[in-house]
Design a protein around this motif. Structure first.
Motif, PDB file in Angstrom:
ATOM      1  N   LYS A  92       0.864  -1.202   0.000  1.00  0.00           N
ATOM      2  CA  LYS A  92       0.000   0.000   0.000  1.00  0.00           C
ATOM      3  C   LYS A  92       0.889   1.237   0.000  1.00  0.00           C
ATOM      4  CE  LYS A  92      -3.719  -1.204   3.040  1.00  0.00           C
ATOM      5  NZ  LYS A  92      -4.293  -0.835   4.328  1.00  0.00           N
ATOM      6  N   ALA A  93       1.941   1.178   0.805  1.00  0.00           N
ATOM      7  CA  ALA A  93       2.892   2.297   0.881  1.00  0.00           C
ATOM      8  C   ALA A  93       3.553   2.511  -0.483  1.00  0.00           C
ATOM      9  CB  ALA A  93       3.941   2.037   1.960  1.00  0.00           C
ATOM     10  N   VAL A  94       3.874   1.423  -1.163  1.00  0.00           N
ATOM     11  CA  VAL A  94       4.504   1.522  -2.495  1.00  0.00           C
ATOM     12  C   VAL A  94       3.621   2.341  -3.442  1.00  0.00           C
ATOM     13  CG1 VAL A  94       5.012   0.164  -4.582  1.00  0.00           C
ATOM     14  CG2 VAL A  94       5.893  -0.578  -2.357  1.00  0.00           C
ATOM     15  N   ARG A  95       2.333   2.040  -3.463  1.00  0.00           N
ATOM     16  CA  ARG A  95       1.428   2.742  -4.392  1.00  0.00           C
ATOM     17  C   ARG A  95       1.404   4.241  -4.101  1.00  0.00           C
ATOM     18  NH1 ARG A  95      -1.472  -0.647  -7.483  1.00  0.00           N
ATOM     19  NH2 ARG A  95      -2.970   0.954  -8.037  1.00  0.00           N
ATOM     20  N   ILE A  96       1.381   4.564  -2.816  1.00  0.00           N
ATOM     21  CA  ILE A  96       1.336   5.985  -2.429  1.00  0.00           C
ATOM     22  C   ILE A  96       2.648   6.682  -2.812  1.00  0.00           C
ATOM     23  CG2 ILE A  96       1.207   7.573  -0.439  1.00  0.00           C
ATOM     24  CD1 ILE A  96      -0.508   5.323   0.956  1.00  0.00           C
ATOM     25  N   LEU A  97       3.752   6.048  -2.460  1.00  0.00           N
ATOM     26  CA  LEU A  97       5.067   6.684  -2.656  1.00  0.00           C
ATOM     27  C   LEU A  97       5.399   6.831  -4.143  1.00  0.00           C
ATOM     28  CD1 LEU A  97       6.925   4.847   0.237  1.00  0.00           C
ATOM     29  CD2 LEU A  97       6.425   7.294   0.131  1.00  0.00           C
ATOM     30  N   GLU A  98       5.130   5.780  -4.920  1.00  0.00           N
ATOM     31  CA  GLU A  98       5.439   5.858  -6.362  1.00  0.00           C
ATOM     32  C   GLU A  98       4.628   6.980  -7.017  1.00  0.00           C
ATOM     33  OE1 GLU A  98       7.734   4.239  -8.249  1.00  0.00           O
ATOM     34  OE2 GLU A  98       8.482   2.756  -6.804  1.00  0.00           O
ATOM     35  N   LYS A  99       3.373   7.145  -6.575  1.00  0.00           N
ATOM     36  CA  LYS A  99       2.537   8.243  -7.125  1.00  0.00           C
ATOM     37  C   LYS A  99       3.146   9.600  -6.801  1.00  0.00           C
ATOM     38  CE  LYS A  99      -2.101   6.517  -7.481  1.00  0.00           C
ATOM     39  NZ  LYS A  99      -2.963   5.986  -6.450  1.00  0.00           N
ATOM     40  N   GLU A 100       3.807   9.664  -5.632  1.00  0.00           N
ATOM     41  CA  GLU A 100       4.440  10.934  -5.219  1.00  0.00           C
ATOM     42  C   GLU A 100       5.808  11.129  -5.865  1.00  0.00           C
ATOM     43  OE1 GLU A 100       4.675  11.199  -0.945  1.00  0.00           O
ATOM     44  OE2 GLU A 100       2.522  10.912  -0.732  1.00  0.00           O
ATOM     45  N   GLY A 101       6.259  10.129  -6.615  1.00  0.00           N
ATOM     46  CA  GLY A 101       7.570  10.243  -7.271  1.00  0.00           C
ATOM     47  C   GLY A 101       8.718   9.755  -6.392  1.00  0.00           C
ATOM     48  N   ILE A 102       8.403   9.058  -5.306  1.00  0.00           N
ATOM     49  CA  ILE A 102       9.466   8.478  -4.469  1.00  0.00           C
ATOM     50  C   ILE A 102       9.618   7.010  -4.876  1.00  0.00           C
ATOM     51  CG2 ILE A 102      10.207   7.897  -2.105  1.00  0.00           C
ATOM     52  CD1 ILE A 102       8.549  10.346  -1.151  1.00  0.00           C
ATOM     53  N   PRO A 103      10.775   6.642  -5.487  1.00  0.00           N
ATOM     54  CA  PRO A 103      10.931   5.248  -5.923  1.00  0.00           C
ATOM     55  C   PRO A 103      11.013   4.297  -4.733  1.00  0.00           C
ATOM     56  CG  PRO A 103      12.868   6.575  -6.514  1.00  0.00           C
ATOM     57  CD  PRO A 103      11.927   7.475  -5.793  1.00  0.00           C
ATOM     58  N   THR A 104      10.505   3.089  -4.927  1.00  0.00           N
ATOM     59  CA  THR A 104      10.471   2.115  -3.829  1.00  0.00           C
ATOM     60  C   THR A 104      11.188   0.825  -4.208  1.00  0.00           C
ATOM     61  OG1 THR A 104       8.354   1.255  -4.608  1.00  0.00           O
ATOM     62  CG2 THR A 104       8.273   2.981  -2.915  1.00  0.00           C
ATOM     63  N   ASN A 105      11.693   0.157  -3.166  1.00  0.00           N
ATOM     64  CA  ASN A 105      12.367  -1.137  -3.309  1.00  0.00           C
ATOM     65  C   ASN A 105      11.734  -2.062  -2.276  1.00  0.00           C
ATOM     66  OD1 ASN A 105      14.124  -3.310  -3.223  1.00  0.00           O
ATOM     67  ND2 ASN A 105      15.935  -2.112  -2.642  1.00  0.00           N
ATOM     68  N   VAL A 106      11.043  -3.096  -2.750  1.00  0.00           N
ATOM     69  CA  VAL A 106      10.367  -3.994  -1.806  1.00  0.00           C
ATOM     70  C   VAL A 106      11.325  -5.121  -1.417  1.00  0.00           C
ATOM     71  CG1 VAL A 106       8.380  -5.483  -1.380  1.00  0.00           C
ATOM     72  CG2 VAL A 106       8.120  -3.411  -2.765  1.00  0.00           C
ATOM     73  N   THR A 107      11.535  -5.246  -0.115  1.00  0.00           N
ATOM     74  CA  THR A 107      12.566  -6.142   0.396  1.00  0.00           C
ATOM     75  C   THR A 107      11.956  -7.356   1.099  1.00  0.00           C
ATOM     76  OG1 THR A 107      14.588  -6.180   1.705  1.00  0.00           O
ATOM     77  CG2 THR A 107      12.789  -4.872   2.614  1.00  0.00           C
ATOM     78  N   LEU A 108      12.809  -8.351   1.325  1.00  0.00           N
ATOM     79  CA  LEU A 108      12.400  -9.603   1.981  1.00  0.00           C
ATOM     80  C   LEU A 108      11.382 -10.360   1.125  1.00  0.00           C
ATOM     81  CD1 LEU A 108      12.251  -8.186   5.609  1.00  0.00           C
ATOM     82  CD2 LEU A 108      13.833  -9.954   4.828  1.00  0.00           C
ATOM     83  N   VAL A 109      11.693 -10.459  -0.167  1.00  0.00           N
ATOM     84  CA  VAL A 109      10.850 -11.217  -1.108  1.00  0.00           C
ATOM     85  C   VAL A 109      11.410 -12.636  -1.220  1.00  0.00           C
ATOM     86  CG1 VAL A 109      10.166 -11.386  -3.547  1.00  0.00           C
ATOM     87  CG2 VAL A 109      10.098  -9.170  -2.363  1.00  0.00           C
ATOM     88  N   PHE A 110      10.551 -13.625  -0.994  1.00  0.00           N
ATOM     89  CA  PHE A 110      10.998 -15.023  -0.988  1.00  0.00           C
ATOM     90  C   PHE A 110      10.170 -15.932  -1.899  1.00  0.00           C
ATOM     91  CE2 PHE A 110      12.654 -13.296   2.990  1.00  0.00           C
ATOM     92  CZ  PHE A 110      13.982 -13.725   2.933  1.00  0.00           C
ATOM     93  N   SER A 111       9.187 -15.372  -2.625  1.00  0.00           N
ATOM     94  CA  SER A 111       8.418 -16.242  -3.525  1.00  0.00           C
ATOM     95  C   SER A 111       8.021 -15.484  -4.780  1.00  0.00           C
ATOM     96  CB  SER A 111       7.152 -16.759  -2.826  1.00  0.00           C
ATOM     97  OG  SER A 111       6.168 -15.739  -2.796  1.00  0.00           O
ATOM     98  N   ALA A 112       7.689 -16.256  -5.827  1.00  0.00           N
ATOM     99  CA  ALA A 112       7.285 -15.643  -7.102  1.00  0.00           C
ATOM    100  C   ALA A 112       5.947 -14.927  -6.935  1.00  0.00           C
ATOM    101  CB  ALA A 112       7.202 -16.718  -8.177  1.00  0.00           C
ATOM    102  N   GLY A 113       5.066 -15.473  -6.095  1.00  0.00           N
ATOM    103  CA  GLY A 113       3.775 -14.825  -5.846  1.00  0.00           C
ATOM    104  C   GLY A 113       3.987 -13.442  -5.244  1.00  0.00           C
ATOM    105  N   GLN A 114       4.886 -13.360  -4.289  1.00  0.00           N
ATOM    106  CA  GLN A 114       5.172 -12.049  -3.690  1.00  0.00           C
ATOM    107  C   GLN A 114       5.715 -11.087  -4.750  1.00  0.00           C
ATOM    108  OE1 GLN A 114       7.954 -13.301  -0.594  1.00  0.00           O
ATOM    109  NE2 GLN A 114       6.429 -12.873   0.992  1.00  0.00           N
ATOM    110  N   ALA A 115       6.621 -11.596  -5.591  1.00  0.00           N
ATOM    111  CA  ALA A 115       7.237 -10.733  -6.612  1.00  0.00           C
ATOM    112  C   ALA A 115       6.189 -10.226  -7.608  1.00  0.00           C
ATOM    113  CB  ALA A 115       8.345 -11.493  -7.339  1.00  0.00           C
TER     114      ALA A 115
END
Ligand code: G3P
Length: 219
Positions: A92-115
């Motif tokens: 949810k934070a990613v959607r808000i931040l990307e709209k504001e022009g703040i690039p995001t990096n989602v960490t602790l990804v361990f499955s293809a579904g998460q990716a």
């Protein structure tokens, strides 16, 4: 392929970025703790040393908390990327931040579904942890292959950062698969330059050069 350094050690970053081969930096709270520096000061220094993206991780259970941290980090330098955890609130934070022009990096990804969810949320970067999967007898690099297939199939723009890298082999495998980025600890970055036969060859050539010069002088 881009290579990022996975460290908050400012001296190491200064030394290794002099190679011109460091494309960005990733940090996390553990790395900040190890560096033993004030978080903000260390990040500001790092952002001056490296022009590429510098990922900085906030802490929070809710999107509001994560967004608040990320907005604060984004004020520190123009190349800050907000690192958020792989949770529904994180995305949810990613959607808000990307709209504001703040690039995001989602960490602790361990499955293809998460990716898949990371890309659908529109994150700039997705960080699957290959070493930690290998540690529990799963194949980290197989996960990278799966994620790249999914991202290619739908032309998602999210870039894959191969993280939790433990060896130069992880980096080479990532490059062969076409991963966008590998983020590597400084020791692995240094190992990528090395081969014992290179060292041996340099030593031999230096000896032969000296011997040839001596021979020419004696003629
Ligand atoms: O980039 C993520 C990385 O810092 C985690 O690495 O070695 O703690 O699994 P590691």
């Amino acid at each position: 392929m881009k290579i990022f350094l996975d460290t908050a050690d400012v001296d190491k970053i200064r030394a290794l970025s002099a190679t011109g081969l460091v494309d960005g930096i990733t940090t996390n709270p553990t790395l900040i703790m190890k560096a033993g520096r004030d978080h903000k000061q260390a990040i500001i220094e790092i952002c001056k040393l490296v022009k590429g993206p510098v990922s900085v991780e906030g802490i929070g259970n809710t999107a509001e908390e994560l967004v608040k941290d990320a907005r604060e980090f984004a004020k520190w330098a123009p190349n800050i990327v907000a690192k958020v955890p792989m949770t529904a609130e994180g995305l949810k934070a990613v959607r808000i931040l990307e709209k504001e022009g703040i690039p995001t990096n989602v960490t602790l990804v361990f499955s293809a579904g998460q990716a898949l969810m990371v890309a659908k949320a529109g994150a700039s970067y997705c960080s699957p942890f290959v070493g930690r999967l290998d540690d529990v007898s799963e194949s980290g690099m197989h996960l990278i292959e799966e994620i790249l297939d999914i991202y290619d199939a739908y032309e998602f723009e999210t870039q894959v950062i191969v993280a939790s890298v433990r060896s130069p082999t992880h980096v080479v495998e990532a490059a062969k698969m076409g991963a966008h980025i590998a983020t590597v600890p400084p020791e692995i970055f240094e190992k990528l330059f090395k081969h014992p036969l290179t060292d041996k060859g340099i030593e031999q050539f230096a000896k032969d050069y000296a011997a040839a010069a001596k021979g020419a002088k004696n003629k």
